[in-house]
Design a protein around this motif. Sequence first.
Motif, PDB file in Angstrom:
ATOM      1  N   LEU A   1      16.965  13.138  43.581  1.00 11.00           N
ATOM      2  CA  LEU A   1      18.281  12.680  44.018  1.00 11.00           C
ATOM      3  C   LEU A   1      18.917  13.664  44.997  1.00 11.00           C
ATOM      4  O   LEU A   1      19.508  13.257  46.004  1.00 11.00           O
ATOM      5  CB  LEU A   1      19.207  12.481  42.809  1.00 11.00           C
ATOM      6  CG  LEU A   1      18.870  11.333  41.862  1.00 11.00           C
ATOM      7  CD1 LEU A   1      19.801  11.332  40.665  1.00 11.00           C
ATOM      8  CD2 LEU A   1      18.928  10.000  42.576  1.00 11.00           C
ATOM      9  N   GLU A   2      18.783  14.952  44.694  1.00 14.16           N
ATOM     10  CA  GLU A   2      19.418  15.963  45.534  1.00 14.16           C
ATOM     11  C   GLU A   2      18.689  16.185  46.861  1.00 14.16           C
ATOM     12  O   GLU A   2      19.324  16.374  47.898  1.00 14.16           O
ATOM     13  CB  GLU A   2      19.516  17.303  44.787  1.00 14.16           C
ATOM     14  CG  GLU A   2      20.539  17.272  43.670  1.00 14.16           C
ATOM     15  CD  GLU A   2      20.660  18.587  42.929  1.00 14.16           C
ATOM     16  OE1 GLU A   2      21.782  18.937  42.554  1.00 14.16           O
ATOM     17  OE2 GLU A   2      19.632  19.262  42.721  1.00 14.16           O
ATOM     18  N   SER A   3      17.356  16.152  46.839  1.00 18.42           N
ATOM     19  CA  SER A   3      16.611  16.504  48.051  1.00 18.42           C
ATOM     20  C   SER A   3      16.245  15.304  48.929  1.00 18.42           C
ATOM     21  O   SER A   3      16.024  15.475  50.122  1.00 18.42           O
ATOM     22  CB  SER A   3      15.341  17.277  47.683  1.00 18.42           C
ATOM     23  OG  SER A   3      14.484  16.470  46.902  1.00 18.42           O
ATOM     24  N   VAL A   4      16.212  14.110  48.364  1.00 16.61           N
ATOM     25  CA  VAL A   4      15.816  12.931  49.139  1.00 16.61           C
ATOM     26  C   VAL A   4      16.964  11.927  49.261  1.00 16.61           C
ATOM     27  O   VAL A   4      17.356  11.543  50.368  1.00 16.61           O
ATOM     28  CB  VAL A   4      14.571  12.241  48.513  1.00 16.61           C
ATOM     29  CG1 VAL A   4      14.207  10.975  49.275  1.00 16.61           C
ATOM     30  CG2 VAL A   4      13.393  13.201  48.476  1.00 16.61           C
ATOM     31  N   ASP A   5      17.509  11.500  48.130  1.00 14.46           N
ATOM     32  CA  ASP A   5      18.520  10.447  48.148  1.00 14.46           C
ATOM     33  C   ASP A   5      19.851  10.902  48.753  1.00 14.46           C
ATOM     34  O   ASP A   5      20.501  10.142  49.468  1.00 14.46           O
ATOM     35  CB  ASP A   5      18.747   9.901  46.732  1.00 14.46           C
ATOM     36  CG  ASP A   5      17.509   9.215  46.183  1.00 14.46           C
ATOM     37  OD1 ASP A   5      16.512   9.095  46.918  1.00 14.46           O
ATOM     38  OD2 ASP A   5      17.521   8.797  45.006  1.00 14.46           O
ATOM     39  N   ARG A   6      20.257  12.146  48.462  1.00 14.85           N
ATOM     40  CA  ARG A   6      21.534  12.645  49.001  1.00 14.85           C
ATOM     41  C   ARG A   6      21.496  12.699  50.540  1.00 14.85           C
ATOM     42  O   ARG A   6      22.426  12.202  51.181  1.00 14.85           O
ATOM     43  CB  ARG A   6      21.858  14.012  48.409  1.00 14.85           C
ATOM     44  CG  ARG A   6      23.214  14.542  48.838  1.00 14.85           C
ATOM     45  CD  ARG A   6      23.447  15.927  48.284  1.00 14.85           C
ATOM     46  NE  ARG A   6      24.114  15.866  46.997  1.00 14.85           N
ATOM     47  CZ  ARG A   6      24.137  16.878  46.130  1.00 14.85           C
ATOM     48  NH1 ARG A   6      23.505  18.007  46.412  1.00 14.85           N
ATOM     49  NH2 ARG A   6      24.789  16.774  45.001  1.00 14.85           N
ATOM     50  N   PRO A   7      20.436  13.264  51.152  1.00 15.82           N
ATOM     51  CA  PRO A   7      20.387  13.244  52.625  1.00 15.82           C
ATOM     52  C   PRO A   7      20.358  11.824  53.201  1.00 15.82           C
ATOM     53  O   PRO A   7      20.951  11.564  54.250  1.00 15.82           O
ATOM     54  CB  PRO A   7      19.088  13.993  52.951  1.00 15.82           C
ATOM     55  CG  PRO A   7      18.864  14.882  51.774  1.00 15.82           C
ATOM     56  CD  PRO A   7      19.371  14.105  50.586  1.00 15.82           C
TER      57      PRO A   7
ATOM     58  N   VAL B   1      14.778  16.678  35.118  1.00 16.38           N
ATOM     59  CA  VAL B   1      14.876  17.697  36.168  1.00 16.38           C
ATOM     60  C   VAL B   1      14.223  17.191  37.462  1.00 16.38           C
ATOM     61  O   VAL B   1      14.760  17.361  38.554  1.00 16.38           O
ATOM     62  CB  VAL B   1      14.242  19.035  35.700  1.00 16.38           C
ATOM     63  CG1 VAL B   1      14.092  20.007  36.856  1.00 16.38           C
ATOM     64  CG2 VAL B   1      15.083  19.657  34.593  1.00 16.38           C
ATOM     65  N   ALA B   2      13.067  16.527  37.340  1.00 15.34           N
ATOM     66  CA  ALA B   2      12.375  15.987  38.517  1.00 15.34           C
ATOM     67  C   ALA B   2      13.214  14.892  39.186  1.00 15.34           C
ATOM     68  O   ALA B   2      13.302  14.835  40.423  1.00 15.34           O
ATOM     69  CB  ALA B   2      11.003  15.439  38.125  1.00 15.34           C
ATOM     70  N   GLU B   3      13.832  14.034  38.385  1.00 13.79           N
ATOM     71  CA  GLU B   3      14.668  12.970  38.936  1.00 13.79           C
ATOM     72  C   GLU B   3      15.882  13.564  39.652  1.00 13.79           C
ATOM     73  O   GLU B   3      16.258  13.114  40.737  1.00 13.79           O
ATOM     74  CB  GLU B   3      15.122  12.005  37.839  1.00 13.79           C
ATOM     75  CG  GLU B   3      15.892  10.821  38.377  1.00 13.79           C
ATOM     76  CD  GLU B   3      16.337   9.832  37.310  1.00 13.79           C
ATOM     77  OE1 GLU B   3      17.134   8.942  37.648  1.00 13.79           O
ATOM     78  OE2 GLU B   3      15.901   9.944  36.149  1.00 13.79           O
TER      79      GLU B   3
END
Length: 153
Positions: A16-22, A10-12
């Motif tokens: 991915l959604e909040s840091v890597d996607r942007p 869940v943390a990973e």
Amino acid sequence: MSQEGYDKLVAELKQLESVDRPKASAAIAEAADKGDLSENSEYDAAKEAQRHLEDKINDMKMTIAQAKIVDVSRLSDEAVQIMSTVEMTNMGNNSKMKYTIVSETEANLKQGKISIQTPIAQGLLNKKVGDVVEIKIPRGTIKLRVDKITIDL
């Protein structure tokens, strides 16, 4: 899956959604600003990286949605099962081995955690202390004796 493994997943996913996607979106925007998209390899690479990221996010969401958390307090050390730590002896060369059987997503050989899908884990399931089992692995067949079964809480 263990609660710990679920929490890590869940943390990973959140990362991915909040840091890597942007970051991926920003890379695409930056590459698009460099002109003609038909001959812009940087743009194509950024789009491809974004596709891989989205695939990974979708796979993780599916794994999380289908996850079943194992209540280790209800497990028994009478027989090998998921979340069991098994100490065994290789009867061929008398070497000792110790593995914890975990879900596919939690497997990490360096930490001694093997997936329940592996031939060794499959061969050990439901075995008791003292049982000797022959397991087919890619390099042939090994004979293992179960020496100890524990459940790490």
